[in-house]
Scaffold this motif. Structure first.
Motif, PDB file in Angstrom:
ATOM      1  N   VAL A  68       0.658  -1.155  -0.019  1.00  0.00           N
ATOM      2  CA  VAL A  68       0.100   0.124  -0.028  1.00  0.00           C
ATOM      3  C   VAL A  68       0.867   1.392  -0.044  1.00  0.00           C
ATOM      4  O   VAL A  68       0.772   2.102  -0.861  1.00  0.00           O
ATOM      5  CB  VAL A  68      -0.998  -0.087   1.151  1.00  0.00           C
ATOM      6  N   VAL A  69       1.910   1.157   0.554  1.00  0.00           N
ATOM      7  CA  VAL A  69       2.759   2.453   0.836  1.00  0.00           C
ATOM      8  C   VAL A  69       3.424   2.795  -0.660  1.00  0.00           C
ATOM      9  O   VAL A  69       3.297   3.912  -1.043  1.00  0.00           O
ATOM     10  CB  VAL A  69       3.797   2.294   1.692  1.00  0.00           C
ATOM     11  N   ARG A  70       4.182   1.587  -1.139  1.00  0.00           N
ATOM     12  CA  ARG A  70       4.569   1.866  -2.393  1.00  0.00           C
ATOM     13  C   ARG A  70       3.539   2.577  -3.454  1.00  0.00           C
ATOM     14  O   ARG A  70       3.812   3.430  -4.168  1.00  0.00           O
ATOM     15  CB  ARG A  70       5.484   0.472  -2.998  1.00  0.00           C
ATOM     16  N   ALA A  71       2.340   1.823  -3.566  1.00  0.00           N
ATOM     17  CA  ALA A  71       1.377   2.265  -4.644  1.00  0.00           C
ATOM     18  C   ALA A  71       1.120   3.564  -4.341  1.00  0.00           C
ATOM     19  O   ALA A  71       0.944   4.498  -5.237  1.00  0.00           O
ATOM     20  CB  ALA A  71       0.125   1.234  -4.317  1.00  0.00           C
ATOM     21  N   THR A  72       0.548   3.889  -3.181  1.00  0.00           N
ATOM     22  CA  THR A  72       0.164   5.193  -2.704  1.00  0.00           C
ATOM     23  C   THR A  72       1.488   6.200  -3.077  1.00  0.00           C
ATOM     24  O   THR A  72       1.227   7.295  -3.812  1.00  0.00           O
ATOM     25  CB  THR A  72       0.101   5.406  -1.204  1.00  0.00           C
ATOM     26  N   GLU A  73       2.700   5.929  -2.743  1.00  0.00           N
ATOM     27  CA  GLU A  73       3.732   6.779  -2.809  1.00  0.00           C
ATOM     28  C   GLU A  73       3.915   7.265  -4.599  1.00  0.00           C
ATOM     29  O   GLU A  73       4.070   8.086  -4.723  1.00  0.00           O
ATOM     30  CB  GLU A  73       4.903   5.996  -2.503  1.00  0.00           C
ATOM     31  N   GLU A  74       3.721   6.118  -5.252  1.00  0.00           N
ATOM     32  CA  GLU A  74       4.115   6.201  -6.641  1.00  0.00           C
ATOM     33  C   GLU A  74       2.773   7.193  -7.104  1.00  0.00           C
ATOM     34  O   GLU A  74       2.875   8.103  -8.257  1.00  0.00           O
ATOM     35  CB  GLU A  74       3.772   4.991  -7.452  1.00  0.00           C
ATOM     36  N   MET A  75       1.706   6.774  -6.749  1.00  0.00           N
ATOM     37  CA  MET A  75       0.578   7.963  -7.154  1.00  0.00           C
ATOM     38  C   MET A  75       0.817   9.309  -6.792  1.00  0.00           C
ATOM     39  O   MET A  75       0.320  10.228  -7.509  1.00  0.00           O
ATOM     40  CB  MET A  75      -0.584   7.328  -6.545  1.00  0.00           C
ATOM     41  N   LEU A  76       0.882   9.514  -5.524  1.00  0.00           N
ATOM     42  CA  LEU A  76       1.265  10.812  -5.087  1.00  0.00           C
ATOM     43  C   LEU A  76       2.341  11.682  -5.889  1.00  0.00           C
ATOM     44  O   LEU A  76       2.215  12.728  -6.058  1.00  0.00           O
ATOM     45  CB  LEU A  76       1.549  10.841  -3.548  1.00  0.00           C
ATOM     46  N   LYS A  77       3.176  10.999  -6.185  1.00  0.00           N
ATOM     47  CA  LYS A  77       4.398  11.477  -6.885  1.00  0.00           C
ATOM     48  C   LYS A  77       4.007  11.864  -8.601  1.00  0.00           C
ATOM     49  O   LYS A  77       4.427  12.845  -9.051  1.00  0.00           O
ATOM     50  CB  LYS A  77       5.678  10.429  -7.300  1.00  0.00           C
ATOM     51  N   LEU A  78       2.919  11.101  -8.907  1.00  0.00           N
ATOM     52  CA  LEU A  78       2.265  11.731  -9.999  1.00  0.00           C
ATOM     53  C   LEU A  78       1.548  12.974  -9.979  1.00  0.00           C
ATOM     54  O   LEU A  78       1.272  13.573 -11.258  1.00  0.00           O
ATOM     55  CB  LEU A  78       1.480  10.512 -10.847  1.00  0.00           C
ATOM     56  N   VAL A  79       1.009  13.324  -8.976  1.00  0.00           N
ATOM     57  CA  VAL A  79       0.279  14.338  -8.716  1.00  0.00           C
ATOM     58  C   VAL A  79       1.315  15.801  -8.873  1.00  0.00           C
ATOM     59  O   VAL A  79       2.071  15.942  -8.485  1.00  0.00           O
ATOM     60  CB  VAL A  79      -0.340  14.801  -7.310  1.00  0.00           C
ATOM     61  N   PRO A  80       0.795  16.385 -10.052  1.00  0.00           N
ATOM     62  CA  PRO A  80       1.548  17.555 -10.473  1.00  0.00           C
ATOM     63  C   PRO A  80       1.948  18.581  -9.360  1.00  0.00           C
ATOM     64  O   PRO A  80       1.020  19.055  -8.687  1.00  0.00           O
ATOM     65  CB  PRO A  80       1.085  18.359 -11.611  1.00  0.00           C
ATOM     66  N   GLU A  81       3.260  19.270  -9.212  1.00  0.00           N
ATOM     67  CA  GLU A  81       3.404  20.258  -8.070  1.00  0.00           C
ATOM     68  C   GLU A  81       2.534  21.293  -8.318  1.00  0.00           C
ATOM     69  O   GLU A  81       2.355  22.152  -7.318  1.00  0.00           O
ATOM     70  CB  GLU A  81       4.813  20.724  -8.406  1.00  0.00           C
ATOM     71  N   GLU A  82       2.292  21.714  -9.474  1.00  0.00           N
ATOM     72  CA  GLU A  82       1.533  22.868  -9.893  1.00  0.00           C
ATOM     73  C   GLU A  82      -0.040  22.847  -9.337  1.00  0.00           C
ATOM     74  O   GLU A  82      -0.237  23.865  -8.986  1.00  0.00           O
ATOM     75  CB  GLU A  82       1.381  22.903 -11.368  1.00  0.00           C
ATOM     76  N   LEU A  83      -0.570  21.695  -9.020  1.00  0.00           N
ATOM     77  CA  LEU A  83      -1.853  21.965  -8.382  1.00  0.00           C
ATOM     78  C   LEU A  83      -1.716  22.082  -6.790  1.00  0.00           C
ATOM     79  O   LEU A  83      -2.412  22.901  -6.236  1.00  0.00           O
ATOM     80  CB  LEU A  83      -2.226  20.156  -8.534  1.00  0.00           C
ATOM     81  N   ARG A  84      -0.518  21.566  -6.215  1.00  0.00           N
ATOM     82  CA  ARG A  84      -0.416  21.866  -4.806  1.00  0.00           C
ATOM     83  C   ARG A  84      -0.096  23.377  -4.773  1.00  0.00           C
ATOM     84  O   ARG A  84      -0.732  24.058  -3.789  1.00  0.00           O
ATOM     85  CB  ARG A  84       0.878  21.029  -4.323  1.00  0.00           C
ATOM     86  N   GLU A  85       0.611  24.001  -5.815  1.00  0.00           N
ATOM     87  CA  GLU A  85       0.989  25.251  -5.955  1.00  0.00           C
ATOM     88  C   GLU A  85      -0.388  26.206  -6.002  1.00  0.00           C
ATOM     89  O   GLU A  85      -0.572  27.169  -5.206  1.00  0.00           O
ATOM     90  CB  GLU A  85       2.033  25.748  -6.700  1.00  0.00           C
ATOM     91  N   ALA A  86      -1.298  25.705  -6.871  1.00  0.00           N
ATOM     92  CA  ALA A  86      -2.446  26.457  -7.120  1.00  0.00           C
ATOM     93  C   ALA A  86      -3.197  26.395  -5.712  1.00  0.00           C
ATOM     94  O   ALA A  86      -3.837  27.740  -5.466  1.00  0.00           O
ATOM     95  CB  ALA A  86      -3.158  25.749  -8.356  1.00  0.00           C
ATOM     96  N   ALA A  87      -3.348  25.375  -5.109  1.00  0.00           N
ATOM     97  CA  ALA A  87      -4.132  25.585  -3.685  1.00  0.00           C
ATOM     98  C   ALA A  87      -3.304  26.419  -2.688  1.00  0.00           C
ATOM     99  O   ALA A  87      -4.119  27.267  -1.934  1.00  0.00           O
ATOM    100  CB  ALA A  87      -4.200  23.964  -3.198  1.00  0.00           C
ATOM    101  N   TYR A  88      -2.050  26.259  -2.389  1.00  0.00           N
ATOM    102  CA  TYR A  88      -1.394  27.261  -1.772  1.00  0.00           C
ATOM    103  C   TYR A  88      -1.752  28.577  -1.995  1.00  0.00           C
ATOM    104  O   TYR A  88      -1.970  29.461  -1.063  1.00  0.00           O
ATOM    105  CB  TYR A  88       0.264  27.016  -1.806  1.00  0.00           C
TER     106      TYR A  88
END
Ligand SMILES: Nc1ncnc2c1ncn2[C@@H]1O[C@H](COP(=O)(O)OP(=O)(O)OP(=O)(O)O)[C@@H](O)[C@H]1O
Ligand SMILES: [Mg+2]
Lengths: 360, 259
Positions: free
Chosen positions: A225-245
């Motif tokens: 579960v950790v590995r799968a989740t990690e890989e998926m979270l890595k795929l979320v573009p940094e730009e989306l986090r920045e847009a929210a910040y």
């Protein structure tokens, strides 16, 4: 002398009309070639008394040589290469399917006979010969797997969130990632021994508990579960986090409402595959859960039956009723395979339902 | 209440790499400030340091002072989330949330912060913001559809609508019109004029006419040489920068003679 060079210029060849049409072998050619190759090989096999394997290999060789040769004669070299590679790719695919298909075939062929309403709703209390069912083992598997999921999904997903969103490659995060990688390689029997040791420490020797099995399975599930989740979270573009910040959203809300929803499809798929992976574990359950012939739905109270252990003990007990026991084992195997397949299909459906939508 | 920003001796780093060096300027309240300069000279980097978005990149850090309304932005006691609620941002590349509809994207700033509001109020904000970004007529019939289903320019206007929906005190815009047609560009410039009466606006642009049209003050950034940090060459009233700049390199850049 004039300055202009009047020597005749070599006539430039008139540009040939662009050839866009090329001769082609018909669209059904690969199929026809496959049928012909099989037919020829079968004929040769019948006449010379070859084994099935030899016939299949001959048919394959004929196809790999024949189709590109036919293509080369009519379509030219480039198309012929394409045909050759396509044929090889298809045959490796078919090769990969052989064990899977034969396994499913075997299980269905041997197992379907005993499947009945009684088989699915009765336990094995007092049954020696024919009759009885796997209800107790089915429920045991469902309860223990559900418990293992309830333990490992929160731990695994939260650990992955720490690693990706907060750890960002610091020493603690790197250590955890290393340990998780080590954990993915733990043999399941060791996980069983671990749970057995822990529960023996708490409850004294000879302990058999369903929850122990759930803990052992969690040890196997968490790293996946950790590995799968990690890989998926890595795929979320940094730009989306920045847009929210940039909208003044705190980090934890950004994770919960932007990052996780974007990655949810992949996380759910990963979790479901992890469940499917541990649902068929035998060794750890054999050690810490044991088995029984009656229904026990309480994982905190004594032995529970599970499908894998049921299969194992059915085929290893032997004795007078060996035939009936083996038949029941195949039936249980069929049910187990069906559960795992359903889970996989479910994972696909859920993954699709949650993945970000585009288009109008 | 509008906000002025005082920047003194600001150095901006990516790890060990000094990207922007020694910036001093004052961005006036209720005005439009434009940044121009060649690609890679650190305009985006500088802009992001004004609402503490720079530190989001691992290893990135800032030295020097940014003072907003008398408060030092990089003081340890300052909450970056509160800063970003007051200082909004439109990015160089459109980044709508892929899991949300057009409607939800506009409301993201409110919704993500779990602000409760009535449906009519929400509808109102959505319409006002989308009209402001000149997107309303194009999407009013499909507000429930995913925001990723819009064209690049429409996505950019969606992001502008999203930024103004939370009514920030300061709006930082990083080349907001680089993907837009002249009509939408004009609409955004109208919007900037309108917002100027209440907000402080900072805009990065590669379009000299746009800088001349919309801004009150202009800052020209440049690189001394390739691999050197970017720095602020000149910061003056736009009319002065475009008619009689102090620095010869500013004039060269504006009139198209580079280097
Ligand atoms: N995430 C990053 N990590 C490291 N260096 C970066 C990063 N982002 C930008 N830089 C560097 O910082 C310098 C300034 O980049 P910046 O994006 O601020 O330029 P810009 O003026 O906005 O250019 P443009 O007009 O092309 O958008 C460049 O040398 C760039 O290579
Ligand atoms: Mg930029």
């Amino acid at each position: 002398m004039s300055l202009i060079d009047e020597r005749p210029v070599a006539a430039t060849p008139a540009p040939a009309a662009m050839a866009l049409v090329a001769p082609q072998i018909p669209a059904y050619a690969p199929l026809l070639a496959a049928v012909l190759a099989t037919g020829l090989a079968a004929l040769a096999g019948l006449l010379l008394g070859w084994s099935l394997v030899a016939v299949v290999l001959t048919a394959w060789a004929l196809l790999v040589v024949g189709l590109p040769a036919w293509s080369a004669a009519i379509e030219g070299e480039r198309r012929a290469k394409d045909r050759l590679v396509t044929t090889v790719v298809w045959s490796t695919f078919a090769l990969a399917m052989v064990p899977l298909a034969s396994l499913v075939w075997e299980v269905v062929a041997n197992g379907h006979a005993v499947i009945s309403a009684e088989f699915l709703t009765y336990d094995m209390r007092g049954v020696l010969g024919a009759g009885g069912g796997i209800y107790h083992a089915l429920m045991g598997t469902l309860v223990i797997t559900a418990l293992a999921t309830a333990i490992s999904v929160p731990i695994g997903v939260l650990a992955a969130i720490y690693l990706i969103e907060y750890g960002k490659g610091n020493r603690l995060a790197r250590t955890i990632t290393f340990l998780v990688d080590v954990m993915t390689g733990i043999p399941s029997i060791v996980a069983g021994l671990f749970a057995f040791a822990v529960f023996t420490l708490i409850f004294g020797p000879g302990v058999r508990l369903g929850i122990g099995g759930a803990v052992a399975l969690s040890v196997l599930m968490i790293p996946i579960v950790v590995r799968a989740t990690e890989e998926m979270l890595k795929l979320v573009p940094e730009e989306l986090r920045e847009a929210a910040y940039a909208l003044g959203v705190p980090k934890w809300r950004t994770i919960v409402k932007v990052v996780l929803p974007t990655a949810l499809g992949g996380i759910v798929t990963g979790v479901t595959l992890a469940i499917a992976r541990v649902a068929g574990e035998t060794a750890p359950l054999l050690i810490i859960v044991g088995t029984t012939t009656t229904l026990n739905l309480n994982p905190f109270d004594g032995r529970m039956a599970t499908l894998p252990v049921f299969i194992f003990s059915s085929v290893t007990t032997g004795g007078k009723y060996d035939a009936e026991q083996t038949a029941r084992a195949w039936g249980a195997a069929l049910v187990l395979v069906a559960i795992v397949m359903t889970l996989n299909l479910l994972a696909r459906a859920v993954g699709r339902a949650f993945s970000p939508r585009t288009g109008r | 209440m509008a906000t002025s920003i005082d920047i003194s001796d600001l150095n901006i780093y990516y790890g060990d790499f000094l990207a922007v060096e020694g910036v001093d300027m004052t961005i006036r309240a209720r005005s439009v400030t434009a940044f121009i300069g060649p690609s890679g000279c650190g305009k985006s980097t500088f802009l992001r340091s004004l609402n503490r978005m720079h530190e989001v990149i691992p290893g990135a850090r800032v030295e020097g002072k940014v003072v907003v309304d008398g408060q030092s932005l990089y003081d340890p006691s300052i909450d970056p989330v509160a800063v970003r609620r007051q200082i909004g941002m439109v990015f160089q590349r459109p980044n709508p949330f892929p899991t949300m509809s057009i409607y939800d994207n506009v409301l993201a700033g409110n919704r993500l912060n779990a602000k409760r509001m009535k449906k009519s109020e929400a509808d109102d904000i959505v319409e006002r913001s989308l009209r402001g970004a000149n997107l309303w007529t194009e999407v009013k019939d499909r507000l429930g559809k995913p925001g990723m289903g819009l064209s690049g320019g429409q996505q950019q206007r969606l992001c502008i609508a999203r930024a103004i929906a939370v009514e920030p005190q300061v709006l930082l815009m990083d080349e907001p019109c680089s993907a837009l047609d002249p009509i939408s560009t004009a609409a955004i410039e109208d919007l900037i004029h309108e917002l100027k009466s209440d907000y402080t606006i900072v805009i990065v642009t590669h379009n000299m006419q746009q800088a001349a049209r919309v801004s009150d003050d202009t800052g020209f950034f440049n690189l001394k040489a390739a691999g050197q940090p970017g720095h602020l060459v000149e910061f003056n009233a736009t009319s002065k920068v475009f008619s009689n700049p102090d620095d010869p390199s500013t004039e060269a850049y504006i009139s198209g003679r580079f280097g």
